[in-house]
Design a protein around this motif. Structure first.
Motif, PDB file in Angstrom:
ATOM      1  N   LEU A  50      17.767 -11.354 -23.477  1.00 51.66           N
ATOM      2  CA  LEU A  50      19.103 -11.413 -22.884  1.00 51.66           C
ATOM      3  C   LEU A  50      20.188 -11.551 -23.939  1.00 51.66           C
ATOM      4  O   LEU A  50      21.323 -11.111 -23.708  1.00 51.66           O
ATOM      5  CB  LEU A  50      19.173 -12.557 -21.872  1.00 51.66           C
ATOM      6  CG  LEU A  50      18.408 -12.305 -20.575  1.00 51.66           C
ATOM      7  CD1 LEU A  50      18.373 -13.568 -19.717  1.00 51.66           C
ATOM      8  CD2 LEU A  50      19.014 -11.143 -19.794  1.00 51.66           C
ATOM      9  N   VAL A  51      19.871 -12.133 -25.077  1.00 51.02           N
ATOM     10  CA  VAL A  51      20.851 -12.143 -26.165  1.00 51.02           C
ATOM     11  C   VAL A  51      21.085 -10.711 -26.636  1.00 51.02           C
ATOM     12  O   VAL A  51      22.229 -10.274 -26.818  1.00 51.02           O
ATOM     13  CB  VAL A  51      20.374 -13.034 -27.330  1.00 51.02           C
ATOM     14  CG1 VAL A  51      21.275 -12.858 -28.551  1.00 51.02           C
ATOM     15  CG2 VAL A  51      20.366 -14.496 -26.910  1.00 51.02           C
ATOM     16  N   ARG A  52      19.992  -9.971 -26.829  1.00 53.64           N
ATOM     17  CA  ARG A  52      20.141  -8.582 -27.268  1.00 53.64           C
ATOM     18  C   ARG A  52      20.885  -7.733 -26.238  1.00 53.64           C
ATOM     19  O   ARG A  52      21.632  -6.825 -26.587  1.00 53.64           O
ATOM     20  CB  ARG A  52      18.763  -7.965 -27.521  1.00 53.64           C
ATOM     21  CG  ARG A  52      17.962  -8.578 -28.651  1.00 53.64           C
ATOM     22  CD  ARG A  52      16.717  -7.742 -28.918  1.00 53.64           C
ATOM     23  NE  ARG A  52      15.807  -8.406 -29.833  1.00 53.64           N
ATOM     24  CZ  ARG A  52      14.725  -9.074 -29.445  1.00 53.64           C
ATOM     25  NH1 ARG A  52      14.414  -9.166 -28.161  1.00 53.64           N
ATOM     26  NH2 ARG A  52      13.939  -9.654 -30.332  1.00 53.64           N
ATOM     27  N   GLN A  53      20.641  -8.021 -24.970  1.00 52.31           N
ATOM     28  CA  GLN A  53      21.165  -7.183 -23.895  1.00 52.31           C
ATOM     29  C   GLN A  53      22.266  -7.891 -23.089  1.00 52.31           C
ATOM     30  O   GLN A  53      22.460  -7.627 -21.907  1.00 52.31           O
ATOM     31  CB  GLN A  53      20.019  -6.797 -22.952  1.00 52.31           C
ATOM     32  CG  GLN A  53      18.981  -5.909 -23.596  1.00 52.31           C
ATOM     33  CD  GLN A  53      19.533  -4.518 -23.857  1.00 52.31           C
ATOM     34  OE1 GLN A  53      20.036  -3.860 -22.973  1.00 52.31           O
ATOM     35  NE2 GLN A  53      19.435  -4.071 -25.101  1.00 52.31           N
ATOM     36  N   PHE A  54      22.999  -8.772 -23.753  1.00 52.19           N
ATOM     37  CA  PHE A  54      23.999  -9.582 -23.064  1.00 52.19           C
ATOM     38  C   PHE A  54      25.043  -8.726 -22.342  1.00 52.19           C
ATOM     39  O   PHE A  54      25.379  -8.977 -21.188  1.00 52.19           O
ATOM     40  CB  PHE A  54      24.692 -10.513 -24.060  1.00 52.19           C
ATOM     41  CG  PHE A  54      25.732 -11.411 -23.450  1.00 52.19           C
ATOM     42  CD1 PHE A  54      25.356 -12.538 -22.743  1.00 52.19           C
ATOM     43  CD2 PHE A  54      27.086 -11.128 -23.589  1.00 52.19           C
ATOM     44  CE1 PHE A  54      26.314 -13.378 -22.179  1.00 52.19           C
ATOM     45  CE2 PHE A  54      28.051 -11.968 -23.033  1.00 52.19           C
ATOM     46  CZ  PHE A  54      27.668 -13.086 -22.317  1.00 52.19           C
ATOM     47  N   ASP A  55      25.550  -7.722 -23.005  1.00 50.44           N
ATOM     48  CA  ASP A  55      26.576  -6.887 -22.372  1.00 50.44           C
ATOM     49  C   ASP A  55      26.005  -6.126 -21.178  1.00 50.44           C
ATOM     50  O   ASP A  55      26.656  -6.021 -20.134  1.00 50.44           O
ATOM     51  CB  ASP A  55      27.171  -5.910 -23.382  1.00 50.44           C
ATOM     52  CG  ASP A  55      28.134  -6.588 -24.344  1.00 50.44           C
ATOM     53  OD1 ASP A  55      28.661  -7.674 -23.999  1.00 50.44           O
ATOM     54  OD2 ASP A  55      28.363  -6.050 -25.427  1.00 50.44           O
ATOM     55  N   ALA A  56      24.786  -5.602 -21.323  1.00 52.17           N
ATOM     56  CA  ALA A  56      24.184  -4.789 -20.265  1.00 52.17           C
ATOM     57  C   ALA A  56      23.748  -5.612 -19.067  1.00 52.17           C
ATOM     58  O   ALA A  56      23.782  -5.126 -17.928  1.00 52.17           O
ATOM     59  CB  ALA A  56      22.993  -4.007 -20.820  1.00 52.17           C
ATOM     60  N   PHE A  57      23.340  -6.882 -19.293  1.00 51.29           N
ATOM     61  CA  PHE A  57      22.777  -7.677 -18.208  1.00 51.29           C
ATOM     62  C   PHE A  57      23.707  -8.772 -17.695  1.00 51.29           C
ATOM     63  O   PHE A  57      23.478  -9.306 -16.610  1.00 51.29           O
ATOM     64  CB  PHE A  57      21.447  -8.311 -18.660  1.00 51.29           C
ATOM     65  CG  PHE A  57      20.270  -7.425 -18.432  1.00 51.29           C
ATOM     66  CD1 PHE A  57      19.401  -7.644 -17.375  1.00 51.29           C
ATOM     67  CD2 PHE A  57      20.043  -6.334 -19.251  1.00 51.29           C
ATOM     68  CE1 PHE A  57      18.329  -6.807 -17.159  1.00 51.29           C
ATOM     69  CE2 PHE A  57      18.977  -5.497 -19.049  1.00 51.29           C
ATOM     70  CZ  PHE A  57      18.108  -5.725 -17.985  1.00 51.29           C
ATOM     71  N   VAL A  58      24.726  -9.107 -18.456  1.00 46.07           N
ATOM     72  CA  VAL A  58      25.626 -10.184 -18.039  1.00 46.07           C
ATOM     73  C   VAL A  58      27.068  -9.694 -17.981  1.00 46.07           C
ATOM     74  O   VAL A  58      27.690  -9.676 -16.916  1.00 46.07           O
ATOM     75  CB  VAL A  58      25.518 -11.410 -18.979  1.00 46.07           C
ATOM     76  CG1 VAL A  58      26.490 -12.508 -18.537  1.00 46.07           C
ATOM     77  CG2 VAL A  58      24.092 -11.940 -19.017  1.00 46.07           C
ATOM     78  N   ALA A 104      17.997 -15.542 -37.310  1.00 48.28           N
ATOM     79  CA  ALA A 104      19.361 -15.988 -37.552  1.00 48.28           C
ATOM     80  C   ALA A 104      20.389 -15.073 -36.901  1.00 48.28           C
ATOM     81  O   ALA A 104      21.426 -15.530 -36.406  1.00 48.28           O
ATOM     82  CB  ALA A 104      19.617 -16.076 -39.059  1.00 48.28           C
ATOM     83  N   ALA A 105      20.121 -13.765 -36.895  1.00 50.51           N
ATOM     84  CA  ALA A 105      21.063 -12.826 -36.288  1.00 50.51           C
ATOM     85  C   ALA A 105      21.173 -13.055 -34.786  1.00 50.51           C
ATOM     86  O   ALA A 105      22.276 -13.010 -34.214  1.00 50.51           O
ATOM     87  CB  ALA A 105      20.630 -11.389 -36.581  1.00 50.51           C
ATOM     88  N   LEU A 106      20.054 -13.325 -34.136  1.00 49.43           N
ATOM     89  CA  LEU A 106      20.092 -13.597 -32.698  1.00 49.43           C
ATOM     90  C   LEU A 106      20.790 -14.921 -32.404  1.00 49.43           C
ATOM     91  O   LEU A 106      21.511 -15.045 -31.413  1.00 49.43           O
ATOM     92  CB  LEU A 106      18.679 -13.595 -32.111  1.00 49.43           C
ATOM     93  CG  LEU A 106      18.005 -12.230 -31.959  1.00 49.43           C
ATOM     94  CD1 LEU A 106      16.615 -12.398 -31.357  1.00 49.43           C
ATOM     95  CD2 LEU A 106      18.839 -11.293 -31.103  1.00 49.43           C
ATOM     96  N   ARG A 107      20.580 -15.916 -33.274  1.00 48.45           N
ATOM     97  CA  ARG A 107      21.273 -17.188 -33.079  1.00 48.45           C
ATOM     98  C   ARG A 107      22.784 -16.981 -33.150  1.00 48.45           C
ATOM     99  O   ARG A 107      23.543 -17.546 -32.346  1.00 48.45           O
ATOM    100  CB  ARG A 107      20.829 -18.216 -34.125  1.00 48.45           C
ATOM    101  CG  ARG A 107      19.412 -18.718 -33.924  1.00 48.45           C
ATOM    102  CD  ARG A 107      19.178 -20.041 -34.642  1.00 48.45           C
ATOM    103  NE  ARG A 107      19.409 -19.945 -36.082  1.00 48.45           N
ATOM    104  CZ  ARG A 107      18.490 -19.573 -36.963  1.00 48.45           C
ATOM    105  NH1 ARG A 107      17.276 -19.223 -36.546  1.00 48.45           N
ATOM    106  NH2 ARG A 107      18.766 -19.527 -38.257  1.00 48.45           N
ATOM    107  N   ALA A 108      23.219 -16.190 -34.101  1.00 45.67           N
ATOM    108  CA  ALA A 108      24.662 -15.929 -34.227  1.00 45.67           C
ATOM    109  C   ALA A 108      25.190 -15.194 -33.006  1.00 45.67           C
ATOM    110  O   ALA A 108      26.291 -15.493 -32.502  1.00 45.67           O
ATOM    111  CB  ALA A 108      24.923 -15.113 -35.492  1.00 45.67           C
ATOM    112  N   ARG A 109      24.416 -14.240 -32.496  1.00 45.51           N
ATOM    113  CA  ARG A 109      24.849 -13.508 -31.309  1.00 45.51           C
ATOM    114  C   ARG A 109      24.888 -14.424 -30.089  1.00 45.51           C
ATOM    115  O   ARG A 109      25.781 -14.314 -29.243  1.00 45.51           O
ATOM    116  CB  ARG A 109      23.923 -12.314 -31.067  1.00 45.51           C
ATOM    117  CG  ARG A 109      24.097 -11.212 -32.087  1.00 45.51           C
ATOM    118  CD  ARG A 109      23.076 -10.105 -31.955  1.00 45.51           C
ATOM    119  NE  ARG A 109      23.248  -9.340 -30.714  1.00 45.51           N
ATOM    120  CZ  ARG A 109      22.555  -8.239 -30.451  1.00 45.51           C
ATOM    121  NH1 ARG A 109      21.657  -7.782 -31.326  1.00 45.51           N
ATOM    122  NH2 ARG A 109      22.759  -7.588 -29.326  1.00 45.51           N
TER     123      ARG A 109
END
Length: 214
Positions: A136-144, A176-181
């Motif tokens: 869901l972090v990767r797909q935040f725009d598409a799913f949220v 780390a990149a996912l944490r930042a996102r």
């Protein structure tokens, strides 16, 4: 080994390879984690079929789609395991799995089994928390963001999330990149941020138990 893209899993799902003895019918949002566990543990006798991750947006459709997949695939496999929790079906998925004679993951949703169902239930403030996983972090725009109309009407943010106090990122990987996102997602929603490294939680144990049955 590169797995299928999130875009593919979101729109189309993932068909089974037809080589194993056990079929896992799973939510596309769990595909990367399940494939990682399969590779790490050498579970080559387990095939994975993923239904489109976008079904999370329409939980009333999950039970029927799982049933269709079970009926379509059951003659090709010795056993089928459904890698969904209740996921908003109101007990209908569990009842259908019992009717079909297949097992499924225990718990109300993936946020609970990633953290561990008992540990998740022990938190007193979970009702005011909004959860993200790696997917869901990767797909935040598409799913949220876009499904809730926040890209078109940002003024809806406080109306939709006004009763939430924090965003909890349940991380399956230490990235780390996912944490930042995830922190950026919390900022965009106007919520406090909390990071919890859960790994695969109860998912690993549930799949391991199925794998051990051969």
């Amino acid at each position: 080994m590169t797995g299928p893209s999130d875009d593919l899993l979101t729109s189309e799902g993932l068909p089974p390879e037809g080589r194993g003895r056990i079929l896992l019918i799973a939510c596309g949002a769990l595909a990367h984690e399940i494939l990682s566990l399969k590779r790490a543990n050498g579970w080559d006798h387990m095939d994975l079929q993923c239904l489109p991750a976008k079904l999370h947006l329409y939980p009333e459709k999950i039970t029927a789609e799982v049933e269709k997949s079970v009926l379509r695939q059951r003659d090709a496999y010795g056993r089928i395991f459904v890698v969904y929790a209740d996921c908003g079906t109101g007990g209908l998925l569990q009842a259908k799995c019992a009717e079909l004679g297949v097992e499924m993951v225990a718990g109300p949703h993936c946020y609970a089994f990633y953290e561990g169902v008992d540990r998740f239930a022990a938190h007193e403030d979970e009702i005011t928390a909004f959860y993200l996983t790696d997917f869901l972090v990767r797909q935040f725009d598409a799913f949220v963001w876009r499904p809730m109309g926040l890209d078109r009407h940002p003024e809806l943010r406080d109306m939709i999330f006004g009763n939430y106090t924090k965003l909890i990122y349940q991380a399956q990987t230490d990235d780390a990149a996912l944490r930042a996102r995830a922190e950026d997602c919390a900022r965009r929603l106007g919520l406090d941020y909390e990071y919890r490294f859960t790994g695969y939680g109860d998912l690993a144990g549930a799949l391991g138990a199925q794998a051990a049955k051969g």
